[in-house]
Structures are given as C-alpha cells and as structure tokens.
Write a protein that holds these residues in place. Structure first.
Motif, PDB file in Angstrom:
ATOM      1  N   ASP A 137       5.888  -5.549  -5.042  1.00 13.83           N
ATOM      2  CA  ASP A 137       4.507  -5.217  -4.652  1.00 13.83           C
ATOM      3  C   ASP A 137       4.674  -3.956  -4.250  1.00 13.83           C
ATOM      4  OD1 ASP A 137       3.631  -6.009  -1.645  1.00 13.83           O
ATOM      5  OD2 ASP A 137       5.200  -7.143  -2.624  1.00 13.83           O
ATOM      6  N   ARG A 138       3.773  -3.189  -3.866  1.00 14.75           N
ATOM      7  CA  ARG A 138       3.584  -1.896  -2.894  1.00 14.75           C
ATOM      8  C   ARG A 138       4.325  -2.066  -1.519  1.00 14.75           C
ATOM      9  NH1 ARG A 138      -2.104  -1.719  -3.846  1.00 14.75           N
ATOM     10  NH2 ARG A 138      -3.113  -2.730  -2.081  1.00 14.75           N
ATOM     11  N   ASP A 139       4.247  -3.218  -1.008  1.00 15.86           N
ATOM     12  CA  ASP A 139       4.451  -3.454   0.482  1.00 15.86           C
ATOM     13  C   ASP A 139       5.963  -3.847   0.574  1.00 15.86           C
ATOM     14  OD1 ASP A 139       3.907  -3.275   3.130  1.00 15.86           O
ATOM     15  OD2 ASP A 139       3.775  -5.432   3.122  1.00 15.86           O
ATOM     16  N   ARG A 140       6.584  -4.080  -0.690  1.00 13.12           N
ATOM     17  CA  ARG A 140       8.021  -4.956  -0.711  1.00 13.12           C
ATOM     18  C   ARG A 140       8.059  -6.182  -0.198  1.00 13.12           C
ATOM     19  NH1 ARG A 140      11.343   0.016   0.729  1.00 13.12           N
ATOM     20  NH2 ARG A 140      11.455   1.479  -1.217  1.00 13.12           N
ATOM     21  N   GLN A 141       7.017  -7.278  -0.357  1.00  7.08           N
ATOM     22  CA  GLN A 141       7.242  -8.494   0.130  1.00  7.08           C
ATOM     23  C   GLN A 141       7.933  -9.205  -0.845  1.00  7.08           C
ATOM     24  OE1 GLN A 141       5.375  -9.960   2.955  1.00  7.08           O
ATOM     25  NE2 GLN A 141       5.405  -7.855   3.237  1.00  7.08           N
ATOM     26  N   TYR A 142       9.305  -9.730  -0.349  1.00  8.60           N
ATOM     27  CA  TYR A 142      10.205 -10.400  -1.106  1.00  8.60           C
ATOM     28  C   TYR A 142      10.159 -11.735  -0.954  1.00  8.60           C
ATOM     29  CZ  TYR A 142      14.535 -10.755  -3.811  1.00  8.60           C
ATOM     30  OH  TYR A 142      15.524 -11.079  -4.727  1.00  8.60           O
ATOM     31  N   SER A 143       9.105 -12.422  -1.095  1.00  7.88           N
ATOM     32  CA  SER A 143       8.946 -13.863  -0.735  1.00  7.88           C
ATOM     33  C   SER A 143       7.526 -14.490  -1.439  1.00  7.88           C
ATOM     34  CB  SER A 143       8.470 -14.086   0.866  1.00  7.88           C
ATOM     35  OG  SER A 143       7.429 -13.447   1.283  1.00  7.88           O
ATOM     36  N   CYS A 144       7.129 -15.606  -1.393  1.00  4.67           N
ATOM     37  CA  CYS A 144       6.309 -16.150  -2.195  1.00  4.67           C
ATOM     38  C   CYS A 144       4.884 -15.574  -1.720  1.00  4.67           C
ATOM     39  CB  CYS A 144       5.973 -17.653  -1.758  1.00  4.67           C
ATOM     40  SG  CYS A 144       4.692 -18.531  -2.583  1.00  4.67           S
ATOM     41  N   ALA A 145       4.113 -15.109  -2.742  1.00 11.36           N
ATOM     42  CA  ALA A 145       2.959 -14.660  -2.387  1.00 11.36           C
ATOM     43  C   ALA A 145       1.661 -15.816  -2.552  1.00 11.36           C
ATOM     44  CB  ALA A 145       2.429 -13.724  -3.719  1.00 11.36           C
ATOM     45  N   TYR A 146       0.410 -15.385  -2.191  1.00 13.96           N
ATOM     46  CA  TYR A 146      -0.586 -16.537  -1.889  1.00 13.96           C
ATOM     47  C   TYR A 146      -1.819 -16.199  -2.955  1.00 13.96           C
ATOM     48  CZ  TYR A 146      -3.672 -19.761   0.580  1.00 13.96           C
ATOM     49  OH  TYR A 146      -4.600 -20.535   1.093  1.00 13.96           O
ATOM     50  N   GLU A 156      -2.761  -8.109  -4.305  1.00 19.12           N
ATOM     51  CA  GLU A 156      -3.663  -8.730  -3.700  1.00 19.12           C
ATOM     52  C   GLU A 156      -3.125 -10.170  -3.120  1.00 19.12           C
ATOM     53  OE1 GLU A 156      -7.452  -7.261  -6.700  1.00 19.12           O
ATOM     54  OE2 GLU A 156      -6.299  -9.056  -7.018  1.00 19.12           O
ATOM     55  N   ALA A 157      -2.061 -10.774  -3.901  1.00 17.48           N
ATOM     56  CA  ALA A 157      -1.807 -11.995  -3.593  1.00 17.48           C
ATOM     57  C   ALA A 157      -0.789 -11.770  -2.396  1.00 17.48           C
ATOM     58  CB  ALA A 157      -1.038 -12.753  -4.738  1.00 17.48           C
ATOM     59  N   GLN A 158       0.062 -10.791  -2.291  1.00 17.54           N
ATOM     60  CA  GLN A 158       1.105 -10.609  -1.023  1.00 17.54           C
ATOM     61  C   GLN A 158       0.226 -10.172   0.044  1.00 17.54           C
ATOM     62  OE1 GLN A 158       3.806 -11.581  -0.991  1.00 17.54           O
ATOM     63  NE2 GLN A 158       5.022 -11.111  -2.833  1.00 17.54           N
ATOM     64  N   GLU A 159      -0.698  -9.500  -0.202  1.00 18.69           N
ATOM     65  CA  GLU A 159      -1.837  -9.202   1.011  1.00 18.69           C
ATOM     66  C   GLU A 159      -2.122 -10.465   1.601  1.00 18.69           C
ATOM     67  OE1 GLU A 159      -2.638  -6.453   3.081  1.00 18.69           O
ATOM     68  OE2 GLU A 159      -0.964  -5.580   1.992  1.00 18.69           O
ATOM     69  N   ALA A 160      -2.776 -11.358   0.635  1.00 16.90           N
ATOM     70  CA  ALA A 160      -3.447 -12.486   0.960  1.00 16.90           C
ATOM     71  C   ALA A 160      -2.236 -13.424   1.837  1.00 16.90           C
ATOM     72  CB  ALA A 160      -4.116 -13.321  -0.085  1.00 16.90           C
ATOM     73  N   LYS A 161      -1.138 -13.263   1.182  1.00 18.76           N
ATOM     74  CA  LYS A 161      -0.361 -14.154   1.975  1.00 18.76           C
ATOM     75  C   LYS A 161       0.033 -13.738   3.298  1.00 18.76           C
ATOM     76  CE  LYS A 161       3.931 -12.780   2.288  1.00 18.76           C
ATOM     77  NZ  LYS A 161       4.932 -13.074   1.116  1.00 18.76           N
TER      78      LYS A 161
END
Length: 404
Positions: A137-146, A156-161
């Motif tokens: 994603d644009r924030d480079r979240q390299y882990s489980c999204a929510y 959206e799911a990574q922001e929610a996480k």
C-alpha cells in the motif's frame, strides 16, 4: 525416481486430485477420497523427481524457481493449494522426518543474536524500495491489514489496522512516549505522532528502512515527534508509556522469546501498555518451512500461543487482551499477489526471472498457509499493572470511531 514418487503420491493425495507428468513423458492421475481442488504439474528432470521425494519442503520450491517443476493448465496457486491441503491431511514420510529433525534443531536454527538478526533482516528487508512499491500500500505496511467488512481497499484496510492497534494502545492523552520495535518504513510511528500526538522512537535493523523512515518523518514535518534508530531491541534502555511491535516478533527466535518480553516489561512505565502483533499458528509448536527459511525469512518462525504465553508468564506481565485475526492476512496477501503479478515485468527488470519465481512462490504459499494450514495473526495487549487499562474492551471500539 518415478516409481518411488508415484508410490508416495498415491499415499499423499487424499483430498482433491493431481495429475503429474514425469520426466519420461508419462502422466499419472492421483485421486483423493474426499472432494477438493484439482491441479496438474510437470516434472521436467529426474533431479526434480529426486528432490521432490527426498526433501519436498525445500526441493519443490527450488525446482519451481529453476523451472523444472511447472504447473500445467493451472496456476502456481492452484498447484500449491492441492499440495498444501494434502500436507495437512496426509503428510509425507520424507518431509515428516525432515520436519522432526528441524524441530529438534529449531532453537539452533532460530538462534538470533544481534549480529545474526541484522543479517537476517538485511536478507529480506533491504532488497530495495522499488520492489516493495510494486505490491504494498502507499504507506508500505508490510504486515496483516485489518478488514472490517472485507470490501476495503488495501490502503483502507492498512489504515484501519494502524488505528485498531492505536486504540489498543490506549492513547488517551497527548505526548505519550511510544517505542516502536521493528518500525519498518515508519508508517505506524508517523501515524501515532500525527493522529494521536505521541512522541515515538522507532528501532529497526534495516538500513534501507531506517533511511526511508527518517526521510518520511522530515517530509511530514514530524522530526520533532518521531525519531528512528538503527538498534537491536535488546539495546533499548529507556522506559516508555507505550510499546508497539508489528510483524517483528516472528523474527525474534524461540530461544529469545523470554528475553523479548522481559525487554518489553523493562521498557514500560508502571502504568504502560504494550501491543504485540504477530503471525501465529493454530496447531501447536512447529518449524519453519525450510524453503521459507532459506530464501525468504532466515531465522524466522511463526509461534503458537502456547509458546508465546509460556515466555510471557515468567516476566510478570499481564495479558490484558488477546485477539485472533484469522483470514485478514490471507486477504492482504491475495492483494499483494495480484499486484505483484501485474508488475511482474518491473520486478524482473529489477532482478531476474528466478527472483520473480521465488517471490510469487512465496506469496502464493504464504496466502495458502492462512487458508489451509492454520496460520493466523494474534494481537496481545500487555501491561505491568492489572489496572493499566479499563475493565472492559469498550474503549477500543470507542477509540476507533473517533471523529476524523
């Protein structure tokens, strides 16, 4: 090698079906006794047959990378689905023996002192930003999204996480100090500073991620609230109001679990709160697949809860909340896999065909591990004091519905 492979596959395939074309050109159909998916593969060399027989956990992935195992009229995902599903129900004597040996040696395999931990991190996380931009994603979240509904975009799911974790950190007043262990490219730290007014210190062993995180903090005008350090968690000496760690515990190593939680305890203030987010397994203690250990995450391991709680209990920490996220990571990786496939030519330009095969094998196997092999994510909230958080979980939902 055809005959012994044929014998094993007849015993192995108990669900679904598999067609195998051997190196001599002959094809055999293997039918399970219970319904399931169908796939087909071609073994182009006798070496591939031998490796599949002697050490399938390592040999299958290597043969796919080399092109000597090829899916036929199906995708790699389809093929792995059949094989991984049957691994859970049937097993393979050679792989079982290899797994037993790995289990006996797992403390040595996962022995991760500081020097080895830094090398292990560099193996995967210092590959370069251009690769990760192809599928994250644009924030480079390299882990489980929510995924609250399952219909969210990856962003959206990574922001929610991030906000789900922030809610569990109980950021109920400004200027709380936060330690982010394994801060990645800095997304969590920057969110906690920007949206919650926290003062954050992120530590990482990845030089690539460190440089990017520092640049992001400066660009966002948050350098006064967020700082990033190239540091092993074991060397942190300061106490913080909050401690967060997302997707790092998998790299600690089982021999170091108690050390990790003792460090979390020592870094917390008396009324502090910690949140640990990790991949886990539902079927008890195990071992890391040898192909994953060699090519993707050396020294890595996804723990079961019994191992994790056993390491927490001697530290005196309270487990004040535990949440299991079952299929959230499967959905996350499915999107990563789709994005990587769309950008495969760009990945090949950065590396080569063998690397692309390695990475698509990793993503497909990782996704399926959550669907058919009992992997999940857990989030543990930890405190030094039993009164550090409210009596009920209501505050978590309330924090997540805060006005934007």
């Amino acid at each position: 090698m055809k005959k012994p492979v044929d014998y094993v596959l007849k015993k192995f395939i108990s669900a679904g079906s598999l067609d195998v074309t051997y190196a001599d050109g002959s094809t055999t159909h293997y039918q399970g006794t219970t319904p399931g998916p169908h796939a087909a593969m071609r073994l182009t060399t006798r070496t591939a047959e031998r490796n599949l027989l002697l050490n399938p956990g390592l040999g299958f992935g290597e043969a796919y990378m080399d092109g000597t195992i090829q899916p036929q009229s199906c995708t790699l995902y389809d093929l792995l689905h059949v094989l991984m599903l049957n691994t859970m129900s049937a097993g393979h004597i050679g792989d079982s023996l290899a797994a037993a040996v790995r289990y006996l040696r797992r403390k040595k395999i996962q022995f991760n002192p500081e020097s080895r931990s830094r090398k292990n991190v560099a193996h995967h996380y210092d590959l370069g930003e251009s690769l990760y931009d192809l599928f994250l994603d644009r924030d480079r979240q390299y882990s489980c999204a929510y995924f609250r509904t399952g219909n969210e975009t990856l962003d959206e799911a990574q922001e929610a996480k991030k906000h789900h974790i922030a809610a569990k950190l109980l950021l109920d007043r400004p200027d709380l100090s936060v330690l982010d262990i394994g801060c990645g490219w800095g997304g969590m730290a920057l969110t906690l500073a920007k949206d919650y007014g926290a003062t954050v210190t992120g530590v990482t062993l990845s030089t690539e991620q460190l440089n990017t995180a520092r640049k992001r903090a400066e660009a966002a005008g948050l350098s006064h609230r967020v700082r990033f350090e190239l540091m092993d968690y074991r060397n942190v000496r300061t106490r913080y109001d909050r401690v967060v760690s997302v997707g790092m515990f998998e790299h600690v190593g089982i021999a170091h679990y108690q050390t990790f939680f003792e460090k979390v305890r020592d870094c917390l203030t008396d009324d502090g709160v910690a949140l640990i987010h990790s991949i886990g397994r539902n079927d008890g203690p195990g071992t890391t697949n040898p192909w994953i250990d060699k090519y993707i995450f050396p020294g890595g391991y996804s723990p079961c809860l019994s191992e994790t709680f056993a390491a927490i209990e001697p530290t005196g920490l309270w487990v004040t909340d535990c949440e299991i996220l079952r299929l959230h990571y499967a959905k996350t990786i499915a999107i990563w896999r789709e994005r990587f496939a769309k950008n495969r030519d760009k990945a090949k330009a950065l590396y080569d065909e063998r690397f692309c095969r390695m990475f698509e094998f990793y993503l497909a196997a990782a996704e399926l591990s959550f669907i058919v092999q009992g992997h999940m994510n857990f989030q543990l909230q930890l405190t030094r004091s039993q009164t550090a958080v409210p009596l009920t979980r209501d505050y978590i939902a309330k924090a997540e519905t805060r006005p934007e």
